[in-house]
Design a protein around this motif. Structure first.
Motif, PDB file in Angstrom:
ATOM      1  N   ASP A  72     -91.534  79.469  93.425  1.00 13.43           N
ATOM      2  CA  ASP A  72     -90.199  79.767  93.939  1.00 13.43           C
ATOM      3  C   ASP A  72     -89.214  79.954  92.789  1.00 13.43           C
ATOM      4  O   ASP A  72     -88.353  80.855  92.827  1.00 13.43           O
ATOM      5  CB  ASP A  72     -89.748  78.631  94.851  1.00 13.43           C
ATOM      6  N   TYR A  73     -89.332  79.137  91.757  1.00 13.94           N
ATOM      7  CA  TYR A  73     -88.449  79.258  90.603  1.00 13.94           C
ATOM      8  C   TYR A  73     -88.680  80.573  89.860  1.00 13.94           C
ATOM      9  O   TYR A  73     -87.724  81.258  89.463  1.00 13.94           O
ATOM     10  CB  TYR A  73     -88.659  78.076  89.653  1.00 13.94           C
ATOM     11  N   LEU A  74     -89.938  80.956  89.659  1.00 13.08           N
ATOM     12  CA  LEU A  74     -90.246  82.156  88.880  1.00 13.08           C
ATOM     13  C   LEU A  74     -89.806  83.438  89.574  1.00 13.08           C
ATOM     14  O   LEU A  74     -89.427  84.416  88.920  1.00 13.08           O
ATOM     15  CB  LEU A  74     -91.748  82.222  88.590  1.00 13.08           C
ATOM     16  N   GLY A  75     -89.872  83.477  90.892  1.00  8.58           N
ATOM     17  CA  GLY A  75     -89.517  84.706  91.590  1.00  8.58           C
ATOM     18  C   GLY A  75     -90.518  85.813  91.298  1.00  8.58           C
ATOM     19  O   GLY A  75     -91.716  85.567  91.115  1.00  8.58           O
ATOM     20  N   HIS A  76     -90.052  87.067  91.231  1.00 14.17           N
ATOM     21  CA  HIS A  76     -90.911  88.217  90.954  1.00 14.17           C
ATOM     22  C   HIS A  76     -92.096  88.308  91.913  1.00 14.17           C
ATOM     23  O   HIS A  76     -93.148  88.859  91.573  1.00 14.17           O
ATOM     24  CB  HIS A  76     -91.433  88.186  89.502  1.00 14.17           C
ATOM     25  N   GLY A  77     -91.937  87.738  93.105  1.00  9.07           N
ATOM     26  CA  GLY A  77     -93.019  87.807  94.078  1.00  9.07           C
ATOM     27  C   GLY A  77     -94.204  86.910  93.773  1.00  9.07           C
ATOM     28  O   GLY A  77     -95.265  87.040  94.398  1.00  9.07           O
ATOM     29  N   VAL A  78     -94.045  85.996  92.818  1.00 13.24           N
ATOM     30  CA  VAL A  78     -95.142  85.098  92.451  1.00 13.24           C
ATOM     31  C   VAL A  78     -95.430  84.130  93.597  1.00 13.24           C
ATOM     32  O   VAL A  78     -94.522  83.525  94.163  1.00 13.24           O
ATOM     33  CB  VAL A  78     -94.801  84.318  91.160  1.00 13.24           C
ATOM     34  N   ARG A  79     -96.712  83.974  93.937  1.00 15.86           N
ATOM     35  CA  ARG A  79     -97.144  83.082  95.013  1.00 15.86           C
ATOM     36  C   ARG A  79     -97.727  81.803  94.421  1.00 15.86           C
ATOM     37  O   ARG A  79     -98.188  81.801  93.267  1.00 15.86           O
ATOM     38  CB  ARG A  79     -98.193  83.772  95.886  1.00 15.86           C
ATOM     39  N   PRO A  80     -97.735  80.704  95.167  1.00 12.69           N
ATOM     40  CA  PRO A  80     -98.262  79.435  94.631  1.00 12.69           C
ATOM     41  C   PRO A  80     -99.676  79.553  94.072  1.00 12.69           C
ATOM     42  O   PRO A  80     -99.993  78.914  93.056  1.00 12.69           O
ATOM     43  CB  PRO A  80     -98.217  78.501  95.844  1.00 12.69           C
ATOM     44  N   GLU A  81    -100.535  80.355  94.702  1.00 15.51           N
ATOM     45  CA  GLU A  81    -101.916  80.485  94.211  1.00 15.51           C
ATOM     46  C   GLU A  81    -102.000  81.261  92.893  1.00 15.51           C
ATOM     47  O   GLU A  81    -103.056  81.312  92.271  1.00 15.51           O
ATOM     48  CB  GLU A  81    -102.795  81.145  95.269  1.00 15.51           C
ATOM     49  N   GLN A  82    -100.875  81.838  92.471  1.00 11.77           N
ATOM     50  CA  GLN A  82    -100.814  82.525  91.182  1.00 11.77           C
ATOM     51  C   GLN A  82    -100.285  81.627  90.067  1.00 11.77           C
ATOM     52  O   GLN A  82    -100.075  82.096  88.944  1.00 11.77           O
ATOM     53  CB  GLN A  82     -99.908  83.755  91.286  1.00 11.77           C
ATOM     54  N   VAL A  83    -100.065  80.369  90.363  1.00 15.74           N
ATOM     55  CA  VAL A  83     -99.470  79.446  89.399  1.00 15.74           C
ATOM     56  C   VAL A  83    -100.457  78.344  89.068  1.00 15.74           C
ATOM     57  O   VAL A  83    -101.188  77.850  89.938  1.00 15.74           O
ATOM     58  CB  VAL A  83     -98.163  78.834  89.969  1.00 15.74           C
ATOM     59  N   TRP A  84    -100.458  77.941  87.805  1.00 17.55           N
ATOM     60  CA  TRP A  84    -101.234  76.785  87.362  1.00 17.55           C
ATOM     61  C   TRP A  84    -100.362  75.960  86.427  1.00 17.55           C
ATOM     62  O   TRP A  84     -99.468  76.489  85.764  1.00 17.55           O
ATOM     63  CB  TRP A  84    -102.526  77.203  86.672  1.00 17.55           C
ATOM     64  N   ALA A  85    -100.585  74.662  86.372  1.00 20.33           N
ATOM     65  CA  ALA A  85     -99.767  73.784  85.534  1.00 20.33           C
ATOM     66  C   ALA A  85    -100.648  72.746  84.851  1.00 20.33           C
ATOM     67  O   ALA A  85    -101.754  72.442  85.312  1.00 20.33           O
ATOM     68  CB  ALA A  85     -98.694  73.083  86.375  1.00 20.33           C
ATOM     69  N   ALA A  86    -100.130  72.218  83.742  1.00 17.63           N
ATOM     70  CA  ALA A  86    -100.886  71.220  82.980  1.00 17.63           C
ATOM     71  C   ALA A  86     -99.922  70.420  82.118  1.00 17.63           C
ATOM     72  O   ALA A  86     -98.699  70.580  82.200  1.00 17.63           O
ATOM     73  CB  ALA A  86    -101.957  71.897  82.125  1.00 17.63           C
ATOM     74  N   ASN A  87    -100.477  69.553  81.277  1.00 20.89           N
ATOM     75  CA  ASN A  87     -99.676  68.677  80.417  1.00 20.89           C
ATOM     76  C   ASN A  87     -99.123  69.474  79.237  1.00 20.89           C
ATOM     77  O   ASN A  87     -99.692  69.488  78.142  1.00 20.89           O
ATOM     78  CB  ASN A  87    -100.535  67.511  79.907  1.00 20.89           C
ATOM     79  N   GLY A 198     -80.699  91.671  79.289  1.00 21.70           N
ATOM     80  CA  GLY A 198     -81.384  92.949  79.174  1.00 21.70           C
ATOM     81  C   GLY A 198     -82.793  92.863  78.632  1.00 21.70           C
ATOM     82  O   GLY A 198     -83.523  93.862  78.634  1.00 21.70           O
ATOM     83  N   THR A 199     -83.190  91.685  78.144  1.00 22.64           N
ATOM     84  CA  THR A 199     -84.564  91.507  77.659  1.00 22.64           C
ATOM     85  C   THR A 199     -85.428  91.059  78.832  1.00 22.64           C
ATOM     86  O   THR A 199     -85.213  89.983  79.381  1.00 22.64           O
ATOM     87  CB  THR A 199     -84.623  90.456  76.537  1.00 22.64           C
ATOM     88  N   PRO A 200     -86.415  91.858  79.236  1.00 26.25           N
ATOM     89  CA  PRO A 200     -87.182  91.548  80.449  1.00 26.25           C
ATOM     90  C   PRO A 200     -88.277  90.515  80.202  1.00 26.25           C
ATOM     91  O   PRO A 200     -88.651  90.235  79.057  1.00 26.25           O
ATOM     92  CB  PRO A 200     -87.799  92.896  80.825  1.00 26.25           C
ATOM     93  N   SER A 201     -88.782  89.970  81.291  1.00 26.93           N
ATOM     94  CA  SER A 201     -89.917  89.048  81.246  1.00 26.93           C
ATOM     95  C   SER A 201     -91.194  89.794  81.601  1.00 26.93           C
ATOM     96  O   SER A 201     -91.193  90.714  82.435  1.00 26.93           O
ATOM     97  CB  SER A 201     -89.711  87.897  82.235  1.00 26.93           C
ATOM     98  N   ALA A 202     -92.290  89.374  81.007  1.00 30.27           N
ATOM     99  CA  ALA A 202     -93.584  89.971  81.332  1.00 30.27           C
ATOM    100  C   ALA A 202     -93.988  89.695  82.772  1.00 30.27           C
ATOM    101  O   ALA A 202     -94.928  90.329  83.288  1.00 30.27           O
ATOM    102  CB  ALA A 202     -94.654  89.447  80.370  1.00 30.27           C
ATOM    103  N   LEU A 203     -93.293  88.777  83.450  1.00 31.62           N
ATOM    104  CA  LEU A 203     -93.569  88.539  84.866  1.00 31.62           C
ATOM    105  C   LEU A 203     -93.432  89.825  85.682  1.00 31.62           C
ATOM    106  O   LEU A 203     -94.075  89.976  86.727  1.00 31.62           O
ATOM    107  CB  LEU A 203     -92.622  87.483  85.415  1.00 31.62           C
ATOM    108  N   GLU A 204     -92.619  90.751  85.194  1.00 26.52           N
ATOM    109  CA  GLU A 204     -92.415  92.007  85.909  1.00 26.52           C
ATOM    110  C   GLU A 204     -93.694  92.835  85.985  1.00 26.52           C
ATOM    111  O   GLU A 204     -93.808  93.726  86.828  1.00 26.52           O
ATOM    112  CB  GLU A 204     -91.302  92.815  85.233  1.00 26.52           C
TER     113      GLU A 204
END
Length: 376
Positions: A72-87, A198-204
């Motif tokens: 939800d924070y990332l936006g760009h249509g990212v879904r929970p199954e597209q996210v991973w997290a770690a330490n 104006g500097t984009p993110s690779a999330l796009e």
């Protein structure tokens, strides 16, 4: 057998880490200088208290609530199954090398680059190849393509903004590397929230390249370096691959609760990012006004030089109570962006060391053609 029976490539190696010194002004490890507000602290404390009531049980090993909050924070249509997290993003990177690297495989980056990358590769028994960036720290696509063609890496690691230079990659460069690389391409956006307008993110580009992985951290913009929470967004197939190599229950219930609570205050915390952007840009302008070479920065740090003896300048600042980082290409130093008072102390100390009447302290400046080196 020698004792201890350490792997041969680890003999004589030193543990990674910047100096931890007790000085008044600490501007060396790119931390957010602003502590969480009382409101944020109270939210985290309440969330951790709830988690503490279930600490007799293992945490959610699939990080369901956290992945949803991050998506939800990332936006760009990212879904929970597209996210991973770690330490921390450090563990994210190590998991990537464990999953996609290994004996007989190669990881590639382009120097100057983050100094931990070769250590991740070494620890995952992956061959390490480093190309080079241009004099202005941009990435030449012809060179990048040639290195990729020659070595056929299973992992390409590209920080954007780059550490230690602060240089961001244009999306067309990211896309071209993704098209050329036979394996995964990791765009490490640890400092992504500090990008200039104006500097984009690779999330796009996530929906266009199945081999693209975009990593982030909560250590910088969210002022949670002590919580150790890193994450990435990628195709669900790649996220599932990381689940194979993760340690059981690798992210504690306390860490997950802390991160979710902090994400609930994203707007407040990112307000401080705006303050740091302004302070960074002012620092760049001031350093250039003193005659220093300064790399354009989309991060919360500034690389500047060049010095014939950068260690003497670093030591002089330390003696004045200001700790910055002696890292990056030969002749350059890196300063993290701090509070206005901390940056004023840095400016005053640097003027004293270099001689403010002589722009850039010419007596300390080295040749403009200093050789690029991997960061240390």
């Amino acid at each position: 057998m020698e004792w201890p029976p350490l792997r041969a490539e680890l003999r004589g190696a030193e543990p990674y880490g910047a100096p931890q010194l007790d000085v008044p002004v600490q501007l060396n490890v790119n931390e957010n200088p602003y502590a969480p507000s009382d409101e944020v602290v109270a939210s985290i404390a309440a969330a951790v208290a709830d988690a503490a009531r279930t600490l007799n049980r293992y945490p959610d090993r699939e990080l369901v609530a956290l992945r949803a909050a991050l998506a939800d924070y990332l936006g760009h249509g990212v879904r929970p199954e597209q996210v991973w997290a770690a330490n921390g993003s450090n563990e994210v990177m190590l998991q990537i090398l464990q999953a996609f690297g290994g004996p007989g495989r190669t990881a590639v980056s382009f120097a100057p680059t983050y100094s931990m990358y070769p250590e991740y590769a070494r620890n995952a028994l992956t061959d390490w190849v480093v190309g080079h960036r241009e004099d202005d720290f941009t990435l030449d696509l012809d060179h990048a393509r040639a290195v990729i063609d020659e070595h056929q890496p299973s992992v390409v690691l590209l920080p954007s903004p780059n550490n230690p230079t602060g240089t961001a990659l244009p999306l067309e460069v990211v896309a071209a590397v993704c098209e050329q690389a036979p394996g995964v391409v990791v765009i490490d956006e640890a400092y992504g929230e500090f990008r200039r307008a104006g500097t984009p993110s690779a999330l796009e580009l996530l929906g266009e390249h199945r081999n693209l992985m975009v990593s982030r951290t909560m250590s910088k913009a969210f002022a949670l370096a002590g919580a150790r929470l890193g994450y990435l967004a990628a195709d669900p197939v790649l996220c599932d691959a990381l689940r194979i190599v993760r340690l059981p229950y690798h992210l504690s219930a306390v860490s997950q609760a802390t991160a979710v609570a902090a994400l609930g205050h994203a707007e407040e915390l990112l307000g401080r990012v705006d303050d740091l952007r302004r302070e960074r840009d002012a620092c760049v302008e001031w350093l250039r006004g003193r005659g220093f070479e300064v790399a354009d920065s989309d991060a919360n740090f500034v690389l500047f030089g060049r010095f014939a003896d950068r260690h003497a300048v670093w030591q002089g600042l330390l003696d004045a109570g200001v700790l910055i980082r002696e890292t990056g290409p030969a002749g350059w130093l890196r300063v993290s962006v701090g509070t206005p008072a901390e940056m004023a102390a840095f400016r005053d100390a640097l003027d004293q060391i270099t001689g403010h009447d002589s722009p850039a302290g010419a007596e300390l400046n080295g040749p403009a053609g200093a050789e690029l080196q991997e960061t240390t």
